[in-house]
Design an enzyme around this catalytic site. Structure first.
Site, PDB file in Angstrom:
ATOM      1  N   GLY A 180     -37.764 -30.386  43.638  1.00  0.00           N
ATOM      2  CA  GLY A 180     -38.064 -31.717  43.835  1.00  0.00           C
ATOM      3  C   GLY A 180     -38.477 -32.257  42.649  1.00  0.00           C
ATOM      4  N   THR A 201     -33.983 -27.526  51.611  1.00  0.00           N
ATOM      5  CA  THR A 201     -34.565 -28.533  52.689  1.00  0.00           C
ATOM      6  C   THR A 201     -33.259 -28.956  53.520  1.00  0.00           C
ATOM      7  OG1 THR A 201     -35.940 -29.491  50.906  1.00  0.00           O
ATOM      8  CG2 THR A 201     -35.278 -30.996  52.596  1.00  0.00           C
ATOM      9  N   GLY A 249     -42.932 -32.596  47.222  1.00  0.00           N
ATOM     10  CA  GLY A 249     -41.462 -32.751  46.341  1.00  0.00           C
ATOM     11  C   GLY A 249     -40.723 -33.954  46.611  1.00  0.00           C
ATOM     12  N   THR A 289     -31.410 -31.503  48.026  1.00  0.00           N
ATOM     13  CA  THR A 289     -32.098 -30.266  48.287  1.00  0.00           C
ATOM     14  C   THR A 289     -32.196 -29.521  46.918  1.00  0.00           C
ATOM     15  OG1 THR A 289     -32.095 -28.015  49.455  1.00  0.00           O
ATOM     16  CG2 THR A 289     -30.057 -29.129  49.156  1.00  0.00           C
ATOM     17  N   GLY A 290     -33.141 -28.839  46.852  1.00  0.00           N
ATOM     18  CA  GLY A 290     -33.423 -28.045  45.401  1.00  0.00           C
ATOM     19  C   GLY A 290     -34.853 -28.451  44.868  1.00  0.00           C
ATOM     20  N   ARG A 340     -49.038 -30.338  46.713  1.00  0.00           N
ATOM     21  CA  ARG A 340     -47.781 -30.773  45.893  1.00  0.00           C
ATOM     22  C   ARG A 340     -46.696 -31.335  47.098  1.00  0.00           C
ATOM     23  NH1 ARG A 340     -42.450 -29.411  46.467  1.00  0.00           N
ATOM     24  NH2 ARG A 340     -41.330 -29.295  44.765  1.00  0.00           N
TER      25      ARG A 340
HETATM   26  N1  GLY Z   1     -36.909 -30.261  47.819  1.00  0.00           N
HETATM   27  C1  GLY Z   1     -37.841 -29.783  48.318  1.00  0.00           C
HETATM   28  C2  GLY Z   1     -38.833 -29.680  47.347  1.00  0.00           C
HETATM   29  O1  GLY Z   1     -38.985 -29.605  46.179  1.00  0.00           O
HETATM   30  O2  GLY Z   1     -40.105 -29.676  47.993  1.00  0.00           O
END
Ligand code: GLY
Length: 317
Positions: free
Chosen positions: A204, A150, A180, A201-202, A178
């Site tokens: 979610g 992200t 995040g 970031t990673g 969905r």
């Molecule tokens: N970090 C972005 C997501 O999980 O969508």
């Protein structure tokens, strides 16, 4: 003092322009929103905006957020389809007293009513990635959900105002609908100009379990340096997830305090981030985890060239 910090190398071009603006006295909000929009517009980044990878239904559903650290106003969108710059919609929503977080059809209708441009966000290249990944997922048993990039950008301007913005296409092959962490205040982003800001970031689903960004800002308010706050939040969350949930996904963060001091933490092998402040010349860093601490160093030319080649490489289907 001014400063800007962003997740991932992909933010470099936008951050370069924003840093020039901040150094010239521009406001943080406009500078970081433009920087995120530049990432959204670039077709080769497959995890953000135009060219982002689709859901398992083959649609590009985009999430984005903006938060103003002076007023604590925020706006966010989730599952937004075929609108050019989700981050600009999020910023516009932050000016509303109510209805700050809109998802799906409601978000799209509102964006169109406000005059935001429609744009087909699914590209041929993203579809090529999609088909390739579907095959790998079936043939090699790979998880489509392993990690995610992200873009999150924090700005501090010379007036002392801070803001943060995020944008993502979310986990590849996610279910329709969905959402995040990226549009969820406190998880994917948080900003308070009296203290500082953080963005994540990673995966979610795991970042949300720790209210990661709020927790980093809270620890900075309690006296931790940005680096202490980032490392302690990421590694404590990972330990907690491992002991209580049995697994931990990718977790990476960047943060900055109101003095322009910054921090970054990651539990993955390589996490890149971009930073520039009045004291720190514009630099792309490569962070890695060593024990319960994150170490980072500037990337070299070879790394930059390999990156440029990788993102444009033809996709072998
Ligand atoms: N970090 C972005 C997501 O999980 O969508």
């Amino acid at each position: 003092m001014w400063g800007i910090i962003a997740t991932w190398r992909m933010a470099l071009e936008g951050v370069t322009e924003a840093a020039t603006q901040l150094a010239a006295g521009s406001g943080a909000s406009a500078s970081i929103v433009d920087a995120v929009a530049a990432v959204e517009d670039f077709p080769y980044y497959k995890s953000v905006g135009y060219g982002g990878l689709p859901t398992e239904n083959g649609e590009v559903e985009l999430d984005a957020a903006f938060m103003d650290g002076d007023t604590l106003a925020f706006g966010a969108v989730g599952n937004l389809i075929d609108i050019a710059n989700p981050v600009r919609v999020a910023q516009a929503l932050s000016r509303q007293r109510y209805n700050s977080l809109l998802v799906g059809q409601g978000a799209r209708e509102w964006a169109l009513e406000q005059g935001f441009a429609e744009k087909t966000m699914l590209t041929d290249r993203a579809m090529q990635h999609y088909r390739k990944r579907c095959r790998e997922t079936l043939d090699k048993g790979l998880s489509p959900y392993d990690g995610h990039d992200t873009v999150g950008i924090i700005g501090l301007d010379k007036q002392g105002s801070m803001s943060v913005a995020t944008s993502t296409s979310g986990l590849f092959m996610k279910k329709r609908g969905r959402i995040g962490d990226s549009p969820i205040m406190g998880s994917g982003f948080y900003c308070d100009s009296e203290t500082g800001a953080a963005t994540a970031t990673g995966v979610g689903e795991d970042l949300m379990k720790g209210c990661t960004s709020y927790e980093i800002v809270r620890r900075m308010a309690g006296g931790m340096t940005p680096q202490q706050a980032a490392d302690s939040v990421v590694f404590e969350l990972e330990d907690k997830l491992m002991s209580r949930f049995g697994r931990a996904g990718d977790l990476s963060v960047v943060c900055m305090n109101r003095k322009g001091e910054f921090g970054a933490a990651t539990n993955i092998k390589t996490f890149s981030f971009v930073v520039a402040t009045e004291k720190q010349p514009l630099t792309v860093f490569r962070a890695e985890r060593r024990a319960e601490k994150t170490h980072y160093q500037p990337v070299d030319d070879e790394w930059m060239q390999a990156y440029a080649a990788r993102i444009r490489a033809p996709i072998e289907e």
